[in-house]
Design a protein around this motif. Structure first.
Motif, PDB file in Angstrom:
ATOM      1  N   ILE A   1       0.848  -1.189   0.000  1.00 16.30           N
ATOM      2  CA  ILE A   1       0.000   0.000   0.000  1.00 16.30           C
ATOM      3  C   ILE A   1       0.883   1.237   0.000  1.00 16.30           C
ATOM      4  CG2 ILE A   1      -1.709   1.293   1.343  1.00 16.30           C
ATOM      5  CD1 ILE A   1      -2.576  -1.517   2.430  1.00 16.30           C
ATOM      6  N   SER A   2       0.575   2.176  -0.857  1.00 17.64           N
ATOM      7  CA  SER A   2       1.346   3.413  -0.922  1.00 17.64           C
ATOM      8  C   SER A   2       0.406   4.599  -0.949  1.00 17.64           C
ATOM      9  CB  SER A   2       2.253   3.429  -2.156  1.00 17.64           C
ATOM     10  OG  SER A   2       1.489   3.292  -3.341  1.00 17.64           O
ATOM     11  N   ALA A   3       0.878   5.717  -0.429  1.00 19.18           N
ATOM     12  CA  ALA A   3       0.095   6.952  -0.469  1.00 19.18           C
ATOM     13  C   ALA A   3       0.058   7.466  -1.896  1.00 19.18           C
ATOM     14  CB  ALA A   3       0.709   7.985   0.470  1.00 19.18           C
ATOM     15  N   PRO A   4      -1.045   8.127  -2.287  1.00 13.72           N
ATOM     16  CA  PRO A   4      -1.115   8.678  -3.650  1.00 13.72           C
ATOM     17  C   PRO A   4       0.011   9.677  -3.871  1.00 13.72           C
ATOM     18  CG  PRO A   4      -3.250   8.782  -2.543  1.00 13.72           C
ATOM     19  CD  PRO A   4      -2.251   8.409  -1.506  1.00 13.72           C
ATOM     20  N   GLY A   5       0.679   9.560  -5.001  1.00 11.98           N
ATOM     21  CA  GLY A   5       1.749  10.478  -5.337  1.00 11.98           C
ATOM     22  C   GLY A   5       1.640  10.943  -6.772  1.00 11.98           C
ATOM     23  N   GLU A   6       1.576  12.258  -6.951  1.00  7.85           N
ATOM     24  CA  GLU A   6       1.442  12.799  -8.303  1.00  7.85           C
ATOM     25  C   GLU A   6       1.603  14.319  -8.265  1.00  7.85           C
ATOM     26  OE1 GLU A   6      -2.511  12.494  -9.888  1.00  7.85           O
ATOM     27  OE2 GLU A   6      -3.431  12.651  -7.901  1.00  7.85           O
TER      28      GLU A   6
ATOM     29  N   ASP B   1       1.721  20.121   0.547  1.00 10.75           N
ATOM     30  CA  ASP B   1       1.132  20.394   1.864  1.00 10.75           C
ATOM     31  C   ASP B   1       1.864  19.604   2.946  1.00 10.75           C
ATOM     32  OD1 ASP B   1      -0.563  21.562   3.669  1.00 10.75           O
ATOM     33  OD2 ASP B   1      -2.302  20.316   3.172  1.00 10.75           O
ATOM     34  N   ASN B   2       2.058  20.230   4.093  1.00 12.50           N
ATOM     35  CA  ASN B   2       2.735  19.582   5.220  1.00 12.50           C
ATOM     36  C   ASN B   2       1.680  19.063   6.185  1.00 12.50           C
ATOM     37  OD1 ASN B   2       4.254  18.850   7.481  1.00 12.50           O
ATOM     38  ND2 ASN B   2       5.747  20.486   7.154  1.00 12.50           N
ATOM     39  N   ASN B   3       1.571  17.748   6.269  1.00 15.08           N
ATOM     40  CA  ASN B   3       0.635  17.105   7.190  1.00 15.08           C
ATOM     41  C   ASN B   3       1.353  16.298   8.263  1.00 15.08           C
ATOM     42  OD1 ASN B   3      -2.025  17.804   6.056  1.00 15.08           O
ATOM     43  ND2 ASN B   3      -1.283  16.698   4.259  1.00 15.08           N
ATOM     44  N   ALA B   4       2.572  16.733   8.587  1.00 11.00           N
ATOM     45  CA  ALA B   4       3.394  16.004   9.577  1.00 11.00           C
ATOM     46  C   ALA B   4       3.565  14.557   9.154  1.00 11.00           C
ATOM     47  CB  ALA B   4       2.789  16.108  10.976  1.00 11.00           C
ATOM     48  N   ASP B   5       3.827  14.375   7.868  1.00 13.32           N
ATOM     49  CA  ASP B   5       4.043  13.057   7.302  1.00 13.32           C
ATOM     50  C   ASP B   5       5.547  12.835   7.185  1.00 13.32           C
ATOM     51  OD1 ASP B   5       4.083  10.737   5.636  1.00 13.32           O
ATOM     52  OD2 ASP B   5       2.106  11.277   4.871  1.00 13.32           O
ATOM     53  N   ASN B   6       6.019  11.688   7.658  1.00  5.60           N
ATOM     54  CA  ASN B   6       7.454  11.408   7.642  1.00  5.60           C
ATOM     55  C   ASN B   6       8.058  11.459   6.241  1.00  5.60           C
ATOM     56  OD1 ASN B   6       8.316  10.758  10.436  1.00  5.60           O
ATOM     57  ND2 ASN B   6       6.693   9.237  10.288  1.00  5.60           N
ATOM     58  N   ALA B   7       7.256  11.210   5.231  1.00  9.02           N
ATOM     59  CA  ALA B   7       7.784  11.154   3.873  1.00  9.02           C
ATOM     60  C   ALA B   7       8.367  12.478   3.417  1.00  9.02           C
ATOM     61  CB  ALA B   7       6.686  10.711   2.912  1.00  9.02           C
TER      62      ALA B   7
ATOM     63  N   GLU C   1       9.876  26.600  -6.264  1.00  5.03           N
ATOM     64  CA  GLU C   1       9.713  27.377  -7.489  1.00  5.03           C
ATOM     65  C   GLU C   1      10.051  26.505  -8.702  1.00  5.03           C
ATOM     66  OE1 GLU C   1      11.362  31.289  -7.471  1.00  5.03           O
ATOM     67  OE2 GLU C   1      11.060  31.538  -5.308  1.00  5.03           O
ATOM     68  N   ARG C   2       9.374  26.785  -9.794  1.00  3.11           N
ATOM     69  CA  ARG C   2       9.465  25.892 -10.951  1.00  3.11           C
ATOM     70  C   ARG C   2      10.897  25.711 -11.426  1.00  3.11           C
ATOM     71  NH1 ARG C   2       5.861  25.917 -16.515  1.00  3.11           N
ATOM     72  NH2 ARG C   2       6.907  24.120 -17.443  1.00  3.11           N
ATOM     73  N   ALA C   3      11.693  26.756 -11.364  1.00  5.12           N
ATOM     74  CA  ALA C   3      13.067  26.670 -11.858  1.00  5.12           C
ATOM     75  C   ALA C   3      13.945  25.757 -11.001  1.00  5.12           C
ATOM     76  CB  ALA C   3      13.679  28.070 -11.923  1.00  5.12           C
ATOM     77  N   ALA C   4      13.488  25.404  -9.805  1.00  2.05           N
ATOM     78  CA  ALA C   4      14.327  24.644  -8.872  1.00  2.05           C
ATOM     79  C   ALA C   4      14.309  23.151  -9.121  1.00  2.05           C
ATOM     80  CB  ALA C   4      13.884  24.924  -7.430  1.00  2.05           C
ATOM     81  N   VAL C   5      13.347  22.666  -9.902  1.00  2.00           N
ATOM     82  CA  VAL C   5      13.233  21.220 -10.094  1.00  2.00           C
ATOM     83  C   VAL C   5      12.524  20.952 -11.414  1.00  2.00           C
ATOM     84  CG1 VAL C   5      11.006  21.060  -8.874  1.00  2.00           C
ATOM     85  CG2 VAL C   5      12.514  19.060  -8.972  1.00  2.00           C
ATOM     86  N   THR C   6      12.908  19.874 -12.068  1.00  2.00           N
ATOM     87  CA  THR C   6      12.220  19.496 -13.295  1.00  2.00           C
ATOM     88  C   THR C   6      10.945  18.737 -12.956  1.00  2.00           C
ATOM     89  OG1 THR C   6      13.332  17.365 -13.522  1.00  2.00           O
ATOM     90  CG2 THR C   6      14.444  19.302 -14.468  1.00  2.00           C
ATOM     91  N   GLU C   7      10.017  18.798 -13.875  1.00  2.00           N
ATOM     92  CA  GLU C   7       8.753  18.093 -13.665  1.00  2.00           C
ATOM     93  C   GLU C   7       8.978  16.591 -13.534  1.00  2.00           C
ATOM     94  OE1 GLU C   7       4.944  17.018 -16.391  1.00  2.00           O
ATOM     95  OE2 GLU C   7       5.584  19.130 -16.404  1.00  2.00           O
ATOM     96  N   ALA C   8       9.916  16.054 -14.303  1.00  2.00           N
ATOM     97  CA  ALA C   8      10.177  14.609 -14.252  1.00  2.00           C
ATOM     98  C   ALA C   8      10.726  14.188 -12.893  1.00  2.00           C
ATOM     99  CB  ALA C   8      11.156  14.230 -15.356  1.00  2.00           C
ATOM    100  N   VAL C   9      11.663  14.975 -12.355  1.00  2.22           N
ATOM    101  CA  VAL C   9      12.244  14.653 -11.050  1.00  2.22           C
ATOM    102  C   VAL C   9      11.184  14.729  -9.961  1.00  2.22           C
ATOM    103  CG1 VAL C   9      13.835  15.493  -9.264  1.00  2.22           C
ATOM    104  CG2 VAL C   9      14.606  15.299 -11.638  1.00  2.22           C
ATOM    105  N   LEU C  10      10.374  15.777  -9.989  1.00  2.44           N
ATOM    106  CA  LEU C  10       9.356  15.946  -8.951  1.00  2.44           C
ATOM    107  C   LEU C  10       8.289  14.870  -9.059  1.00  2.44           C
ATOM    108  CD1 LEU C  10       8.423  17.649  -6.572  1.00  2.44           C
ATOM    109  CD2 LEU C  10       7.130  19.074  -8.174  1.00  2.44           C
ATOM    110  N   ASN C  11       7.905  14.522 -10.265  1.00  3.19           N
ATOM    111  CA  ASN C  11       6.881  13.482 -10.423  1.00  3.19           C
ATOM    112  C   ASN C  11       7.386  12.142  -9.896  1.00  3.19           C
ATOM    113  OD1 ASN C  11       4.217  12.662 -11.606  1.00  3.19           O
ATOM    114  ND2 ASN C  11       5.565  11.318 -12.789  1.00  3.19           N
TER     115      ASN C  11
ATOM    116  N   HIS D   1       7.699   8.876  -2.714  1.00  2.46           N
ATOM    117  CA  HIS D   1       7.515   9.276  -1.321  1.00  2.46           C
ATOM    118  C   HIS D   1       6.055   9.492  -0.941  1.00  2.46           C
ATOM    119  CE1 HIS D   1      11.824   9.624  -0.989  1.00  2.46           C
ATOM    120  NE2 HIS D   1      11.861  10.406  -2.040  1.00  2.46           N
ATOM    121  N   GLY D   2       5.156   9.372  -1.891  1.00  4.48           N
ATOM    122  CA  GLY D   2       3.733   9.409  -1.571  1.00  4.48           C
ATOM    123  C   GLY D   2       3.217  10.767  -1.170  1.00  4.48           C
TER     124      GLY D   2
END
Length: 954
Positions: free
Chosen positions: A543-548, A564-570, A605-615, A621-622
């Motif tokens: 089971i994994s948390a939704p990630g997208e 969003d920060n929900n105090a999740d360890n991930a 900010e968008r310039a800090a990461v590529t969409e592929a890396v973030l996805n 990490h869910g």
């Protein structure tokens, strides 16, 4: 055909029927020769015949089958000899190569890379049919759809499996030696007594369950034998992480040995799991004082006593002194290693045998006197040897195994019945299910908890559509742990609330452990069996948390991504896994694109990461990253990747090991340093941003002083004689502690902008030496608490420490310290010394069992309507939070978390009395000092892998 029912005739059978099979079997049968050399060695190393029996005072010989003496050059229990784990395994592999009655199975590596094995012994015919007996066990363990006539046939065909585990506690040294000899004896001895065991059951053993600690322990013995004058340290480290409490990991299975044991159980499903320990005089067979665990089947409690009485009776009648049961521990906790059996419809039990120690022969004394549960007390003074230890352990377990083997159908029948009654739990004791709603914002925490249940063998289902059961709404896509499954008891045990009455005997260990609040995951306890009719399907994968990434339709106009920060360890795992990604944290809550975001939300900010890396990261990490066209108008600060050190003493590493394990499991890098490095380095701030001091000592001066600076240096380092020492840390001299210089270095580290985090008992250090002015440790007179889950309130949700939390959370509290100060939060004194329900509700005390102070208990296997009617349970295991009140930074202590102010609402699970002395007191305090901070934890946020909702606080 008659219905199968538990048989409880053990206590009323005439004594001669119980003991007749044993008393007639002595010595070596005609036609089998004696290994005279080995037998002579047994007599030589046994200090008195009273510490032996006819079962173990000799060893038979069989041509071509080697004994431990043949392979290792010594018998089991030879004076001053301890075998390394690889030597134990070498012998058992040689035995398996020579005997068709023995097989060795590799169970994988330990954390430090050492081998763990399982050895199986039975008759040659049984060994050829192992797969069939496994299949019989599988079917009896899951009797859904099994007709009773077929169950009866399988019970007649099956062979019970009796598992023994050795050396889980590394200083307890006799069991690996004993298990080598026992495996040989079971394979070759032809007495009717042993033949009954070999023919009617399968013996299984993990001879060294913690090989890392075993090899360190043998190293220290080698050092002592080599130089009688050397300063040989005590066993500071056992396994990679945890020392004595490695058998308290039975719930979340954070240690590799715990996971191995569970995997082994689920594959083989032994009817008995027998953990071999050493401490008490001379042999204690477990039953306990009670209160017994409220979620196990009562049949199991009878079986505990049946086996213990058999051992006590048989050994006592042979004149063996100091064999007893009852007392010692309670039988309540769900965290022990043997819970792998007890919570899965088998029998978990243990011995405490007089310790084997270094293997030396020595005089021992005992203060144990004759009492109602110990009419045959230990000898007040006697010479003791490791061979005595081997004799008593082996005699006892042979008696128990013979009894199981000669009553095999009864134990298989009870195994089946306990499994069947588990599947019928919704219709009898309840509940029907636990629901994990898909609306929970902490999906990562939810997934981690569900996967922990999967590792325990639980089935998880997922709803196909929304449903309403009574007043409880179940959204579509929610996870359901049904109670009509064989291993429902372990889920009920871990998710339900517990009540431990303070008037019961003193608890042996923790009393509460409800995992919903300890994961900050919402659970719904549902009694109505209608929940089982909701359309759902079983989940087959992890089971994994939704990630997208959501909101990408904006295309090139995307300005930033919000997580969003929900105090999740991930989120912490993600941050450290991508140190090159520049991100910031919002300092207050805000709205964007019609969605509310908590304080602490990551802004990239968008310039800090590529969409592929973030996805890719979001899936791994869910978490859900929300693409927005405008940067939110909110105060924020950069979130770097801090340089972390975890500090330890050279006097105790027991509880700080859980801190290291938590960091490793969540992928948080750190340096592991000792108090000596802090003592000797005035420039700590150049290396570290954060120093975490795990639980150590409540005596600040003992932390400063350390081991006395007397005599020769005490090294903890690898050498030719001790190659296994020094894996975690190393030093030429363990003596001395932090010293006053180290305290000054810590003060300067904090003043220069560092953060010093002191956990639980270690909070005494900064408080005593003035690094946390305005905070003190409060004396209590009436408070009684022991490993309890309590309600915490978030006072400052805008502190980075508490980002993502709601208004309340479940916190775990052992016994101390109770902090005072921290911005005006204070507890209320008074309340007297009555029971917890007297104090909390002003009512009559209820019995220990499941539920809350005013919940009804449930007798397992019995419908609640049988007898006096009881009211329905209140569902749920912890509230969600709304907005908390913020607090601006100030040069005075800031309370971040406190215990609930209303002492009537304080208890979630476990034992509590005098709660009004605890109510409202701070338990996480941020104390500014210069440019940095001292953060004090009165609770333990990283306890035995259980308190995962508290990890983000650290």
């Amino acid at each position: 055909m008659r219905s199968l029912r538990p048989v409880h005739l053990y206590f009323v059978l005439p004594a001669f029927l119980l003991i007749a099979p044993l008393s007639a079997q002595q010595g070596t049968p005609p036609g089998q020769s004696l290994d005279e050399r080995y037998t002579a060695e047994i007599g030589k190393h046994t200090t008195d015949p009273c510490f032996s029996t006819e079962f173990v005072d000799h060893l038979p010989a069989k041509e071509g089958v080697p004994t431990p003496l043949d392979v290792l050059g010594h018998i089991a229990g030879a004076a001053d000899v301890l075998s390394y784990s690889h030597e134990v395994h070498k012998y058992l592999r040689a035995l398996a190569a020579a005997s068709p009655c023995v097989e060795v199975i590799d169970l994988g590596k330990s954390e430090e890379g050492r081998e763990t094995i399982l050895v199986l012994v039975s008759s040659e015919e049984n060994m050829r049919n192992l797969d069939r007996y496994k299949a019989v066990n599988d079917r009896l363990a899951d009797p859904r759809g099994l007709a009773e006539d077929e169950a009866r046939r399988l019970i007649g065909e099956g062979k019970p499996i009796y598992l023994a585990t050795g050396a889980i506690h590394s200083p307890e040294t006799g069991s690996p030696e004993m298990l080598m000899e026992l495996a040989y004896r079971l394979a070759v001895e032809e007495t009717p007594f042993v033949s009954a065991i070999r023919n009617n059951m399968i013996f299984a053993a993990i001879p060294v369950l913690e090989p890392d600690g075993r090899d360190k322990r043998v190293d220290l013995q080698k050092l002592k034998l080599a130089d009688k004058e050397a300063r040989v340290p005590r066993l500071l480290y056992w396994g990679k992480y945890v020392a004595h409490d490695n058998n308290r990991d039975g719930m979340l299975l954070g240690l590799e040995l715990s996971r191995k044991l569970m995997r082994m159980y689920l594959e083989w499903k032994p009817q008995v799991m027998h953990d071999l320990h050493e401490s008490a005089s001379h042999l204690y067979a477990s039953t306990g004082t009670g209160p017994y665990n409220a979620w196990v089947d009562p049949i199991l409690i009878d079986e505990w006593h049946v086996l213990a009485y058999q051992e006590v009776s048989e050994l006592t009648k042979r004149g063996v002194p100091g064999v007893w049961t009852h007392s010692f521990y309670d039988g309540w906790g769900a965290n022990y290693a043997m819970t792998a059996a007890n919570s899965h419809n088998s029998i978990g039990r243990f011995y405490e045998t007089q310790g084997a120690g270094d293997g030396n022969t020595r005089r021992i004394t005992s203060r144990s006197t004759r009492t109602w549960y110990r009419p045959n007390p230990p000898l007040p003074s006697t010479m003791w040897s490791i061979r005595n230890n081997v004799n008593m352990q082996q005699s006892g377990i042979l008696i128990a195994m013979n009894y199981v083997a000669t009553h095999k159908e009864k134990f298989l029948e009870n195994f089946y019945l306990k499994s069947k009654r588990s599947c019928e739990k919704p219709q009898h004791a309840g509940p029907a299910a636990y629901v994990f709603p898909s609306s929970d914002r902490r999906r990562g925490q939810q997934a981690d908890l569900l996967n922990a249940l999967v590792v325990q063998g639980c089935e998880i289902h997922k709803t196909k559509e929304a449903a309403t059961i009574g007043e409880q709404e179940i959204p579509a896509g929610s996870y359901v742990v049904r109670m009509d499954q064989p291993y429902c008891r372990v889920a009920d045990m871990l998710l339900d609330r517990a009540y431990f009455n303070v008037d019961d005997p003193r608890p042996y260990d923790d009393t509460g452990w409800t995992l919903g609040p300890l994961f900050n995951a919402e659970t719904q306890r549902i009694e109505d069996v209608a929940v089982l009719e909701v359309p759902m399907e079983q989940v087959s994968n992890a089971i994994s948390a939704p990630g997208e990434i959501r909101g990408l339709e904006s295309g090139p106009s995307v300005a930033a991504y919000l997580i969003d920060n929900n105090a999740d360890n991930a989120l912490a795992t993600f941050r450290f896994a991508h140190p090159g990604v520049k991100l910031s944290a919002a300092e207050e809550s805000f709205e964007a694109n019609g969605k509310s975001f908590n304080a602490g939300t990551f802004i990239i900010e968008r310039a800090a990461v590529t969409e592929a890396v973030l996805n890719k990261a979001s899936v791994a990490h869910g978490f859900v990253a929300h693409a927005v066209e405008e940067l939110p108008d909110v105060r924020r600060h950069d979130v770097g990747v801090p340089r972390i050190a975890i500090m330890h003493t050279w006097t105790s590493t027991q509880n700080e090991g859980w801190v290291r394990m938590a960091f490793d499991h969540k992928g948080i890098p750190y340096d592991y340093i000792s108090v000596h490095e802090v003592r000797d380095d005035p420039k700590l701030r150049e290396k570290y941003d954060v120093i975490v001091f795990g639980p150590s000592s409540s005596d600040a001066l003992s932390i400063v002083d350390g081991l006395p600076m007397t005599g020769k240096p005490i090294p903890w380092k690898a050498s030719e004689l001790a190659p296994n020492i020094g894996k975690q840390d190393t030093t030429d001299d363990m003596r001395g502690g932090l010293s006053l210089e180290g305290v000054l270095h810590l003060r300067n580290f904090v003043r220069d902008g560092g953060a010093f985090v002191a956990i639980q008992s270690s909070a005494s250090l900064p408080i005593h030496f003035g690094l946390a002015r305005g905070v003190s440790i409060k004396e209590t007179t009436d408070l009684r608490v022991s490993g309890t889950v309590l309600k915490g309130e978030v006072v400052d949700r805008y502190s980075p420490i508490a980002y993502g939390y709601g208004e309340t959370l479940g916190v775990f509290f052992r016994r101390s310290p109770v902090l005072a100060g921290g911005g005006g939060s204070r507890g209320r004194r008074g309340g007297g010394s009555g029971t917890q329900s007297d104090r909390l509700l002003g009512g009559k005390a209820r019995a220990t069992g499941r539920g809350t102070v005013d919940d009804p208990d449930r007798v397992q296997g019995r419908h609640p309507d049988l007898g006096k009617p009881t009211k329905d349970d209140a569902g749920g295991s912890g509230g969600r939070g709304g907005r908390g009140r913020g607090g601006a930074s100030a040069p005075r202590p800031r309370t971040i978390i406190r215990f609930a102010r209303d002492h009537k609402e304080l208890l979630i699970s476990g034992m509590l009395a005098g709660g009004n002395e605890l109510a409202g007191t701070p338990t996480v305090i941020d104390v500014p000092l210069g440019e940095g901070h001292v953060v004090l934890f009165g609770i333990n946020p990283m306890w035995r892998h259980q308190t995962q909702c508290l990890y983000p606080l650290v």
